[in-house]
Design a protein around this motif. Structure first.
Motif, PDB file in Angstrom:
ATOM      1  N   LYS A  74      -4.935  -3.915  -2.839  1.00 37.08           N
ATOM      2  CA  LYS A  74      -5.499  -4.078  -4.176  1.00 37.08           C
ATOM      3  C   LYS A  74      -6.170  -2.809  -4.683  1.00 37.08           C
ATOM      4  N   ARG A  75      -6.867  -2.098  -3.803  1.00 40.88           N
ATOM      5  CA  ARG A  75      -7.755  -1.039  -4.257  1.00 40.88           C
ATOM      6  C   ARG A  75      -7.208   0.378  -4.095  1.00 40.88           C
ATOM      7  N   CYS A  76      -6.294   0.589  -3.169  1.00 43.84           N
ATOM      8  CA  CYS A  76      -5.860   1.954  -2.883  1.00 43.84           C
ATOM      9  C   CYS A  76      -4.605   2.318  -3.674  1.00 43.84           C
ATOM     10  N   LYS A  77      -4.641   3.474  -4.310  1.00 43.22           N
ATOM     11  CA  LYS A  77      -3.494   3.936  -5.081  1.00 43.22           C
ATOM     12  C   LYS A  77      -2.324   4.255  -4.163  1.00 43.22           C
ATOM     13  N   LYS A  78      -2.626   4.913  -3.019  1.00 41.60           N
ATOM     14  CA  LYS A  78      -1.599   5.250  -2.046  1.00 41.60           C
ATOM     15  C   LYS A  78      -2.151   5.022  -0.645  1.00 41.60           C
ATOM     16  N   SER A  79      -1.267   4.613   0.262  1.00 48.41           N
ATOM     17  CA  SER A  79      -1.665   4.364   1.645  1.00 48.41           C
ATOM     18  C   SER A  79      -0.588   4.875   2.583  1.00 48.41           C
ATOM     19  N   LEU A  80      -1.014   5.228   3.791  1.00 48.70           N
ATOM     20  CA  LEU A  80      -0.121   5.715   4.835  1.00 48.70           C
ATOM     21  C   LEU A  80      -0.060   4.730   5.995  1.00 48.70           C
ATOM     22  N   LEU A  81       0.964   4.875   6.798  1.00 47.11           N
ATOM     23  CA  LEU A  81       1.099   4.096   8.026  1.00 47.11           C
ATOM     24  C   LEU A  81       0.303   4.757   9.142  1.00 47.11           C
ATOM     25  N   GLY A  82      -0.495   3.959   9.856  1.00 40.63           N
ATOM     26  CA  GLY A  82      -1.192   4.442  11.037  1.00 40.63           C
ATOM     27  C   GLY A  82      -0.513   3.937  12.290  1.00 40.63           C
ATOM     28  N   ASN A  83      -0.907   4.455  13.448  1.00 38.06           N
ATOM     29  CA  ASN A  83      -0.246   4.049  14.691  1.00 38.06           C
ATOM     30  C   ASN A  83      -0.538   2.594  15.041  1.00 38.06           C
ATOM     31  N   HIS A  84      -1.707   2.075  14.683  1.00 38.97           N
ATOM     32  CA  HIS A  84      -1.992   0.661  14.934  1.00 38.97           C
ATOM     33  C   HIS A  84      -1.220  -0.233  13.968  1.00 38.97           C
ATOM     34  N   ASP A  85      -1.043   0.230  12.748  1.00 33.73           N
ATOM     35  CA  ASP A  85      -0.227  -0.522  11.795  1.00 33.73           C
ATOM     36  C   ASP A  85       1.216  -0.608  12.301  1.00 33.73           C
ATOM     37  N   GLN A  86       1.721   0.506  12.795  1.00 38.23           N
ATOM     38  CA  GLN A  86       3.075   0.520  13.335  1.00 38.23           C
ATOM     39  C   GLN A  86       3.186  -0.366  14.573  1.00 38.23           C
ATOM     40  N   ALA A  87       2.156  -0.355  15.415  1.00 38.18           N
ATOM     41  CA  ALA A  87       2.180  -1.171  16.633  1.00 38.18           C
ATOM     42  C   ALA A  87       2.253  -2.652  16.303  1.00 38.18           C
ATOM     43  N   ALA A  88       1.594  -3.066  15.233  1.00 37.86           N
ATOM     44  CA  ALA A  88       1.668  -4.470  14.823  1.00 37.86           C
ATOM     45  C   ALA A  88       3.070  -4.808  14.320  1.00 37.86           C
ATOM     46  N   LEU A  89       3.695  -3.846  13.655  1.00 39.98           N
ATOM     47  CA  LEU A  89       5.046  -4.062  13.140  1.00 39.98           C
ATOM     48  C   LEU A  89       6.084  -4.129  14.258  1.00 39.98           C
ATOM     49  N   PHE A  90       5.895  -3.303  15.271  1.00 34.06           N
ATOM     50  CA  PHE A  90       6.882  -3.196  16.344  1.00 34.06           C
ATOM     51  C   PHE A  90       6.227  -3.538  17.681  1.00 34.06           C
ATOM     52  N   ASP A  91       5.939  -2.543  18.505  1.00 35.33           N
ATOM     53  CA  ASP A  91       5.268  -2.782  19.786  1.00 35.33           C
ATOM     54  C   ASP A  91       4.287  -1.663  20.061  1.00 35.33           C
ATOM     55  N   PRO A  92       3.139  -1.985  20.664  1.00 36.55           N
ATOM     56  CA  PRO A  92       2.180  -0.928  21.014  1.00 36.55           C
ATOM     57  C   PRO A  92       2.702  -0.090  22.174  1.00 36.55           C
ATOM     58  N   GLU A  93       2.773   1.212  21.987  1.00 35.86           N
ATOM     59  CA  GLU A  93       3.207   2.119  23.043  1.00 35.86           C
ATOM     60  C   GLU A  93       2.089   3.108  23.337  1.00 35.86           C
ATOM     61  N   GLY A  94       1.742   3.216  24.611  1.00 35.19           N
ATOM     62  CA  GLY A  94       0.697   4.137  25.019  1.00 35.19           C
ATOM     63  C   GLY A  94      -0.701   3.643  24.734  1.00 35.19           C
ATOM     64  N   PHE A  95      -0.850   2.374  24.391  1.00 30.63           N
ATOM     65  CA  PHE A  95      -2.170   1.817  24.112  1.00 30.63           C
ATOM     66  C   PHE A  95      -2.826   1.370  25.420  1.00 30.63           C
ATOM     67  N   ASN A  96      -4.161   1.444  25.462  1.00 28.96           N
ATOM     68  CA  ASN A  96      -4.846   0.874  26.621  1.00 28.96           C
ATOM     69  C   ASN A  96      -4.821  -0.647  26.523  1.00 28.96           C
ATOM     70  N   ALA A  97      -5.235  -1.307  27.594  1.00 28.87           N
ATOM     71  CA  ALA A  97      -5.102  -2.761  27.657  1.00 28.87           C
ATOM     72  C   ALA A  97      -5.855  -3.472  26.547  1.00 28.87           C
ATOM     73  N   GLY A  98      -7.059  -3.010  26.246  1.00 30.60           N
ATOM     74  CA  GLY A  98      -7.852  -3.649  25.197  1.00 30.60           C
ATOM     75  C   GLY A  98      -7.240  -3.485  23.830  1.00 30.60           C
ATOM     76  N   ALA A  99      -6.740  -2.281  23.532  1.00 31.34           N
ATOM     77  CA  ALA A  99      -6.107  -2.026  22.242  1.00 31.34           C
ATOM     78  C   ALA A  99      -4.821  -2.829  22.102  1.00 31.34           C
ATOM     79  N   GLU A 100      -4.096  -2.951  23.216  1.00 33.10           N
ATOM     80  CA  GLU A 100      -2.845  -3.716  23.192  1.00 33.10           C
ATOM     81  C   GLU A 100      -3.103  -5.195  22.918  1.00 33.10           C
ATOM     82  N   ARG A 101      -4.115  -5.773  23.588  1.00 29.19           N
ATOM     83  CA  ARG A 101      -4.454  -7.177  23.341  1.00 29.19           C
ATOM     84  C   ARG A 101      -4.874  -7.386  21.893  1.00 29.19           C
ATOM     85  N   ALA A 102      -5.624  -6.423  21.371  1.00 29.55           N
ATOM     86  CA  ALA A 102      -6.069  -6.529  19.980  1.00 29.55           C
ATOM     87  C   ALA A 102      -4.885  -6.515  19.018  1.00 29.55           C
ATOM     88  N   ILE A 103      -3.880  -5.703  19.326  1.00 30.73           N
ATOM     89  CA  ILE A 103      -2.692  -5.653  18.464  1.00 30.73           C
ATOM     90  C   ILE A 103      -1.933  -6.975  18.514  1.00 30.73           C
TER      91      ILE A 103
END
Length: 248
Positions: free
Chosen positions: A53-82
């Motif tokens: 709603k608020r941002c004119k332009k946005s980029l993809l981050g590695n966590h955004d990509q991990a949610a779309l596909f699979d987390p690679e190279g993430f630690n266990a806590g970050a992976e569970r969060a994804i």
């Protein structure tokens, strides 16, 4: 024209709302987001909706990509969060969730505008490369990154705000009194993190740019409320709430 640049929200709704309120107070209407809208935090749906709603332009981050596909190279806590974040985006209102997935799936990895480059990680690897303050001692790495930057680059990913100069210096916001001018020398600016600061300051971080300078901004928010939400979700490590208090 004033422009606010935010990054690394990480599902922290309280932080995002506080930063947006600060941006509104300054009467800035143009906002860019450098990615990692989700991951770690307890409010992925709401944060995606606000950024859409608020941002004119946005980029993809590695966590955004991990949610779309699979987390690679993430630690266990970050992976569970994804995986938990993904479940949140797959349950509830199906129509809204499809809009959220479509939004994430269409995010670019970089934006170029005249002399300005916007990435999540680095000019060399827009999604995943970290550029830490100590990298000023890795001359080969920094020279290769600067070689891909026309003049000025804005990035996030490390959650540590500051300026990297082409002369191999890192300047914290405090060292430049929160203002750094545009000039002839190339520079990289890390805008810091809205939702999970890691520079020993628990306030949200973002920057404002105009035709002359970059201004670093810090905003207080109710990190206790965010932490309590995290503690109530078994799939999110308590550490993700603890670290918000210390900005680490």
């Amino acid at each position: 024209m004033l422009r606010a640049i935010i990054s690394d929200i990480h599902g922290n709704l309280e932080a995002l709302e506080a930063v947006l309120a600060d941006i509104d107070r300054r009467e800035i209407s143009e906002i860019y987001c450098l990615g990692d809208i989700i991951g770690y935090g307890p409010n992925p749906r709401e944060c995606i909706d606000l950024v859409r709603k608020r941002c004119k332009k946005s980029l993809l981050g590695n966590h955004d990509q991990a949610a779309l596909f699979d987390p690679e190279g993430f630690n266990a806590g970050a992976e569970r969060a994804i995986f938990w974040t993904r479940r949140m985006l797959e349950t509830g209102d199906a129509s809204k969730n499809q809009d959220r997935w479509d939004f994430l799936g269409e995010l670019p990895r970089m934006i170029r505008e005249d002399k300005l480059l916007f990435v999540h990680g680095s000019a060399r690897n827009p999604l995943n490369e970290y550029v830490f303050p100590e990298d000023i001692y890795n001359q080969r790495k920094m020279e290769r990154i600067f070689g891909l930057v026309d003049q000025y680059c804005f990035q996030g990913h490390t959650h540590i705000p500051g300026v990297f100069t082409e002369s191999m210096n890192f300047l914290s916001p405090e060292e430049v009194e929160n203002v750094y001018p545009f000039g002839p020398e190339k520079f990289l600016v890390n805008v810091g993190s809205v939702g999970q600061p890691r520079d020993a300051d628990n306030r949200s971080s973002y920057v404002i740019i105009d035709d002359e300078k970059v201004t670093f901004c810090r905003v207080e928010y109710d990190f206790t409320a965010t932490a309590e939400k995290i503690y109530e979700i078994s799939d999110l490590d308590n550490f993700l709430g603890d670290r918000l208090r210390d900005g680490r």
